[in-house]
Design a protein around this motif. Structure first.
Motif, PDB file in Angstrom:
ATOM      1  N   THR A 195       0.829  -1.207   0.000  1.00  0.00           N
ATOM      2  CA  THR A 195       0.000   0.000   0.000  1.00  0.00           C
ATOM      3  C   THR A 195       0.864   1.259   0.000  1.00  0.00           C
ATOM      4  O   THR A 195       0.637   2.192  -0.775  1.00  0.00           O
ATOM      5  CB  THR A 195      -0.917   0.011   1.242  1.00  0.00           C
ATOM      6  OG1 THR A 195      -1.649  -1.203   1.248  1.00  0.00           O
ATOM      7  CG2 THR A 195      -1.852   1.195   1.216  1.00  0.00           C
ATOM      8  N   ILE A 196       1.890   1.243   0.868  1.00  0.00           N
ATOM      9  CA  ILE A 196       2.770   2.420   0.937  1.00  0.00           C
ATOM     10  C   ILE A 196       3.498   2.627  -0.383  1.00  0.00           C
ATOM     11  O   ILE A 196       3.519   3.719  -0.945  1.00  0.00           O
ATOM     12  CB  ILE A 196       3.795   2.233   2.084  1.00  0.00           C
ATOM     13  CG1 ILE A 196       3.090   2.301   3.437  1.00  0.00           C
ATOM     14  CG2 ILE A 196       4.882   3.299   1.997  1.00  0.00           C
ATOM     15  CD1 ILE A 196       3.970   1.907   4.590  1.00  0.00           C
ATOM     16  N   ARG A 197       4.073   1.532  -0.899  1.00  0.00           N
ATOM     17  CA  ARG A 197       4.936   1.643  -2.071  1.00  0.00           C
ATOM     18  C   ARG A 197       4.133   1.923  -3.338  1.00  0.00           C
ATOM     19  O   ARG A 197       4.543   2.709  -4.181  1.00  0.00           O
ATOM     20  CB  ARG A 197       5.736   0.348  -2.234  1.00  0.00           C
ATOM     21  CG  ARG A 197       6.933   0.447  -3.164  1.00  0.00           C
ATOM     22  CD  ARG A 197       7.798  -0.786  -3.017  1.00  0.00           C
ATOM     23  NE  ARG A 197       7.077  -1.989  -3.388  1.00  0.00           N
ATOM     24  CZ  ARG A 197       7.049  -2.476  -4.633  1.00  0.00           C
ATOM     25  NH1 ARG A 197       7.702  -1.879  -5.595  1.00  0.00           N
ATOM     26  NH2 ARG A 197       6.367  -3.569  -4.896  1.00  0.00           N
ATOM     27  N   MET A 198       2.959   1.285  -3.488  1.00  0.00           N
ATOM     28  CA  MET A 198       2.277   1.375  -4.776  1.00  0.00           C
ATOM     29  C   MET A 198       1.072   2.307  -4.768  1.00  0.00           C
ATOM     30  O   MET A 198       0.585   2.685  -5.843  1.00  0.00           O
ATOM     31  CB  MET A 198       1.871  -0.026  -5.230  1.00  0.00           C
ATOM     32  CG  MET A 198       3.130  -0.844  -5.469  1.00  0.00           C
ATOM     33  SD  MET A 198       2.853  -2.601  -5.490  1.00  0.00           S
ATOM     34  CE  MET A 198       2.456  -2.885  -7.183  1.00  0.00           C
ATOM     35  N   ALA A 199       0.590   2.682  -3.590  1.00  0.00           N
ATOM     36  CA  ALA A 199      -0.545   3.605  -3.572  1.00  0.00           C
ATOM     37  C   ALA A 199      -0.168   4.955  -2.974  1.00  0.00           C
ATOM     38  O   ALA A 199      -0.315   5.999  -3.604  1.00  0.00           O
ATOM     39  CB  ALA A 199      -1.712   2.995  -2.797  1.00  0.00           C
ATOM     40  N   MET A 200       0.380   4.931  -1.735  1.00  0.00           N
ATOM     41  CA  MET A 200       0.613   6.197  -1.038  1.00  0.00           C
ATOM     42  C   MET A 200       1.718   7.034  -1.687  1.00  0.00           C
ATOM     43  O   MET A 200       1.526   8.204  -1.985  1.00  0.00           O
ATOM     44  CB  MET A 200       0.959   5.938   0.433  1.00  0.00           C
ATOM     45  CG  MET A 200      -0.113   5.204   1.220  1.00  0.00           C
ATOM     46  SD  MET A 200      -1.753   5.898   0.956  1.00  0.00           S
ATOM     47  CE  MET A 200      -1.584   7.454   1.778  1.00  0.00           C
ATOM     48  N   LEU A 201       2.889   6.429  -1.904  1.00  0.00           N
ATOM     49  CA  LEU A 201       4.011   7.208  -2.424  1.00  0.00           C
ATOM     50  C   LEU A 201       3.748   7.745  -3.839  1.00  0.00           C
ATOM     51  O   LEU A 201       3.970   8.936  -4.083  1.00  0.00           O
ATOM     52  CB  LEU A 201       5.319   6.397  -2.369  1.00  0.00           C
ATOM     53  CG  LEU A 201       5.869   6.194  -0.950  1.00  0.00           C
ATOM     54  CD1 LEU A 201       7.199   5.436  -0.988  1.00  0.00           C
ATOM     55  CD2 LEU A 201       6.077   7.533  -0.249  1.00  0.00           C
ATOM     56  N   PRO A 202       3.252   6.914  -4.785  1.00  0.00           N
ATOM     57  CA  PRO A 202       2.965   7.477  -6.110  1.00  0.00           C
ATOM     58  C   PRO A 202       1.920   8.587  -6.051  1.00  0.00           C
ATOM     59  O   PRO A 202       2.033   9.591  -6.764  1.00  0.00           O
ATOM     60  CB  PRO A 202       2.430   6.277  -6.896  1.00  0.00           C
ATOM     61  CG  PRO A 202       2.994   5.095  -6.208  1.00  0.00           C
ATOM     62  CD  PRO A 202       3.065   5.451  -4.762  1.00  0.00           C
ATOM     63  N   ALA A 203       0.937   8.448  -5.176  1.00  0.00           N
ATOM     64  CA  ALA A 203      -0.097   9.477  -5.090  1.00  0.00           C
ATOM     65  C   ALA A 203       0.475  10.780  -4.572  1.00  0.00           C
ATOM     66  O   ALA A 203       0.055  11.870  -4.963  1.00  0.00           O
ATOM     67  CB  ALA A 203      -1.231   8.999  -4.183  1.00  0.00           C
ATOM     68  N   ALA A 204       1.463  10.674  -3.688  1.00  0.00           N
ATOM     69  CA  ALA A 204       2.030  11.877  -3.074  1.00  0.00           C
ATOM     70  C   ALA A 204       3.206  12.424  -3.869  1.00  0.00           C
ATOM     71  O   ALA A 204       3.918  13.309  -3.396  1.00  0.00           O
ATOM     72  CB  ALA A 204       2.467  11.560  -1.646  1.00  0.00           C
ATOM     73  N   ARG A 205       3.417  11.895  -5.079  1.00  0.00           N
ATOM     74  CA  ARG A 205       4.650  12.187  -5.813  1.00  0.00           C
ATOM     75  C   ARG A 205       4.954  13.681  -5.926  1.00  0.00           C
ATOM     76  O   ARG A 205       6.057  14.140  -5.624  1.00  0.00           O
ATOM     77  CB  ARG A 205       4.568  11.571  -7.208  1.00  0.00           C
ATOM     78  CG  ARG A 205       5.907  11.464  -7.890  1.00  0.00           C
ATOM     79  CD  ARG A 205       5.741  10.973  -9.293  1.00  0.00           C
ATOM     80  NE  ARG A 205       4.800  11.831 -10.012  1.00  0.00           N
ATOM     81  CZ  ARG A 205       4.078  11.450 -11.055  1.00  0.00           C
ATOM     82  NH1 ARG A 205       4.190  10.216 -11.472  1.00  0.00           N
ATOM     83  NH2 ARG A 205       3.256  12.287 -11.652  1.00  0.00           N
ATOM     84  N   SER A 206       3.958  14.472  -6.331  1.00  0.00           N
ATOM     85  CA  SER A 206       4.272  15.881  -6.580  1.00  0.00           C
ATOM     86  C   SER A 206       4.680  16.593  -5.287  1.00  0.00           C
ATOM     87  O   SER A 206       5.598  17.407  -5.284  1.00  0.00           O
ATOM     88  CB  SER A 206       3.077  16.570  -7.228  1.00  0.00           C
ATOM     89  OG  SER A 206       2.051  16.735  -6.278  1.00  0.00           O
ATOM     90  N   GLY A 207       4.027  16.237  -4.184  1.00  0.00           N
ATOM     91  CA  GLY A 207       4.402  16.845  -2.912  1.00  0.00           C
ATOM     92  C   GLY A 207       5.794  16.423  -2.479  1.00  0.00           C
ATOM     93  O   GLY A 207       6.559  17.223  -1.924  1.00  0.00           O
ATOM     94  N   LEU A 208       6.136  15.172  -2.750  1.00  0.00           N
ATOM     95  CA  LEU A 208       7.464  14.686  -2.374  1.00  0.00           C
ATOM     96  C   LEU A 208       8.537  15.369  -3.217  1.00  0.00           C
ATOM     97  O   LEU A 208       9.607  15.725  -2.708  1.00  0.00           O
ATOM     98  CB  LEU A 208       7.539  13.158  -2.544  1.00  0.00           C
ATOM     99  CG  LEU A 208       6.590  12.366  -1.641  1.00  0.00           C
ATOM    100  CD1 LEU A 208       6.752  10.866  -1.868  1.00  0.00           C
ATOM    101  CD2 LEU A 208       6.838  12.689  -0.176  1.00  0.00           C
TER     102      LEU A 208
END
Lengths: 295, 306
Positions: A195-208
């Protein structure tokens, strides 16, 4: 006129004045740096090519012996090297810590880790520099040899300094992600790591990306702490253990001792202009990243 | 309640705006005070207000002297600021400051036209020594050896009779007055090899005392036993050797005025050269009184007996 509309008007005027003031302030600073920085090229006849791509920095040499030379390639490469390497360490570290705070240990992370990170952000840069000078430089000297004053000392100090920026912006981004996406991922049978690797991080990409670019901008602009540990040798560093110099430290070291209006002083302004353009560039990247992320 | 907050906010806003307006009007206010300053100077006597800007090496001495001067002349106001020799010289040349403090002759930084308008007041002399990390086990070099070390020809201390350690140069930035003096009189103008650079004497001393094989240079007032001062051709860097001209690495500390000093600036500069300052403050802070010098040196480095 009744009281309410009076306050309404006054409030409007106040906000408009304040906004106008900030705009005027920014524009006049840009104009001042621009006019000073460009005069190296317009009134001292230095070519842009020499300034950007030559590493011959001899501003004190009289014209008879080859004229003042203000090639600042060594400073530019120094700044870029030190900020890229520090982001190379801090970006993965910071994002992972943010994931830990938000996803893995929300309670403990928020109570203990977040205040610790905020404390890290509050330490003045001169203190970071002093710690670097007293602990890190001798440590590098005894572990790897050489003088200790090095690119490595610079990016290690910087990576600690930019860590709070990266962690706090990443945490905010991760927290702002809709909870439904996470729930949906779990509902599909994904593990927490998936969930973290494939949903949360890609979704937050622009903020990261914003977090990392902000960290990089801070690293690029930091002067004092870096200046104390990199040795300030006006050469392009040959390895991570060589002493080097950045744009900011070159400016702080010479600005008080050079005379206004001279080639030397104006070359320092040109470096300031370059720093300004770099931060403009960073802002544009962030804008771009945010816009892409919103789609 | 709410309304009160709004009023408060409005008041704060207005205060902010006032300060902005005051900031914008700063220039004209300055001009006014400059005019009134000029009038006060014409009327003579130690009152009014002047600024002395520049060299951070000279700053502690001028600050302390100004404090003493103001306590005996309560109507005088002397503002002392650092900023570096270059700042001091450009400020006094442009008329923004009454006195410009500098580690170097104005001729070395300004154009000949600008420098010719300034009047030099040599308030004291600062001696400088090449200093090394104590572990290199060297305390005397010839001038040629020193030049070879700083130009990168000698890279190991064993070549000058010391321990087997690599030479690590610690320079000052090339805009620094200390470096200019050291280059001119210790290295006979030879261009230094690239090395570590630091702009503060305290940091230079710390680095040299901690880094194996390090060599740099410091004003004599910064010698504290943590670093070894080098004798040059057997001559120790001491006050006695400097005033008699035996040891060549020293520089004047200058306080420049645009045209002859007048009014408060003149009174203050006279005070700087009086025994009050020369015999006590100057010596206490590790400088050499310019009145003690038996030789004199001009901007080109020519030395004459006094």
């Amino acid at each position: 006129m009744n009281k309410k509309s009076f306050y309404d008007r006054a409030g409007l005027c106040l906000t408009m004045l304040c906004a106008a003031f900030v705009i005027v302030l920014t524009m006049s600073i840009i104009y001042y740096i621009g006019s000073k920085g460009l005069s190296t090229f317009t009134s001292h006849g230095v070519s842009l090519r020499e300034f950007l791509f030559s590493d011959q920095w001899r501003p004190d040499r009289p014209p008879g012996e080859g004229g003042p030379q203000v090639g600042s390639l060594a400073f530019i490469t120094g700044s870029i090297a030190v900020s890229l390497l520090s982001v190379g360490i801090s970006a993965p570290l910071g994002v992972i810590v943010a994931v830990f705070i938000v996803e893995i240990a929300p309670g403990w992370g928020q109570r203990v880790l977040q205040p610790a990170v905020e404390l890290l952000a509050g330490i003045p840069s001169v203190v970071y520099g002093y710690i670097g000078l007293s602990l890190l430089v001798p440590l590098i000297r005894s572990l790897f040899g050489g003088g200790g004053f090095s690119l490595m000392a610079g990016f290690l100090v910087l990576s600690v300094m930019i860590l709070p920026t990266i962690i706090s912006v990443s945490t905010d981004t991760l927290r702002a992600q809709p909870a439904e996406w996470k729930h949906a991922s779990y509902a599909l049978g994904a593990t927490r790591w998936q969930t973290i690797r494939m949903a949360m991080l890609p979704a937050a990409r622009s903020g990261l990306i914003t977090a990392v670019v902000l960290g990089m901008a801070r690293a690029f602009g930091e002067a004092l702490a870096v200046q104390m540990v990199i040795g300030n040798t006006r050469e392009i560093p040959a390895s991570v253990l060589s002493p080097m110099i950045t744009l900011t430290s070159a400016i702080t070291m010479d600005m008080g001792s050079t005379v206004q209006g001279g080639t030397w002083n104006n070359a320092l302004w040109s470096m300031g202009l370059l720093l300004l353009l770099m931060s403009l560039f960073f802002i544009l990247i962030i804008r771009f990243a945010v816009r892409r992320g919103a789609v | 309640m709410e309304r009160r907050f709004k009023v408060l906010g409005l008041l704060i806003g207005i205060a902010l705006l006032m300060s902005v307006v005051a900031g914008c009007g700063g220039n004209s206010a300055n001009q006014q005070s400059e005019q009134s300053r000029g009038q006060e100077q014409q009327s003579g006597g130690s009152k009014g207000s002047i600024t002395a800007v520049g060299s951070s090496a000279l700053q502690p001495l001028v600050e302390e002297a100004a404090k003493q001067f103001m306590s005996s002349n309560p109507e005088a106001q002397i503002v002392v600021q650092g900023g570096g020799s270059g700042t001091g010289l450009s400020q006094v040349a442009s008329g923004a400051s009454n006195i410009g403090n500098s580690d170097v002759f104005a001729e070395e930084k300004l154009t000949p036209e600008e420098a010719s308008q300034l009047v030099d007041h040599k308030v004291c002399v600062v001696g400088m020594a090449a200093v090394v990390n104590p572990d290199v086990k060297v305390d005397n070099v010839t001038q040629q050896q020193l030049i070879d070390i700083f130009t990168g020809k000698i890279t190991n201390w064993k070549d000058v009779g010391g321990a087997d350690v690599k030479v690590q140069l610690v320079n000052r930035p090339s805009s620094s007055g200390t470096r200019a003096t050291f280059k001119a009189f210790a290295l006979k103008g030879a261009e230094e090899a690239k090395g570590i650079e630091q702009d503060s004497s305290g940091t230079v001393r710390k680095i040299i005392s901690e880094t194996p094989g390090a060599i740099g240079y410091l004003a004599l007032s910064y010698l504290d036993g943590s670093v070894t001062p080098l004798k040059l051709d057997g001559v120790e860097p001491t006050k006695e050797n400097i005033v008699t001209g035996k040891y060549p690495v020293w520089a004047y500390e200058h306080m420049y005025t645009k045209g002859d000093a007048t009014g408060l600036a003149k009174d203050f500069l006279d005070y700087m050269l009086s025994d009050n300052v020369q015999k006590s403050l100057v010596v206490d802070l590790g400088y050499i009184p310019s009145t003690d010098m038996q030789i004199e040196r001009d901007a080109k480095g020519n030395i004459t007996q006094k």
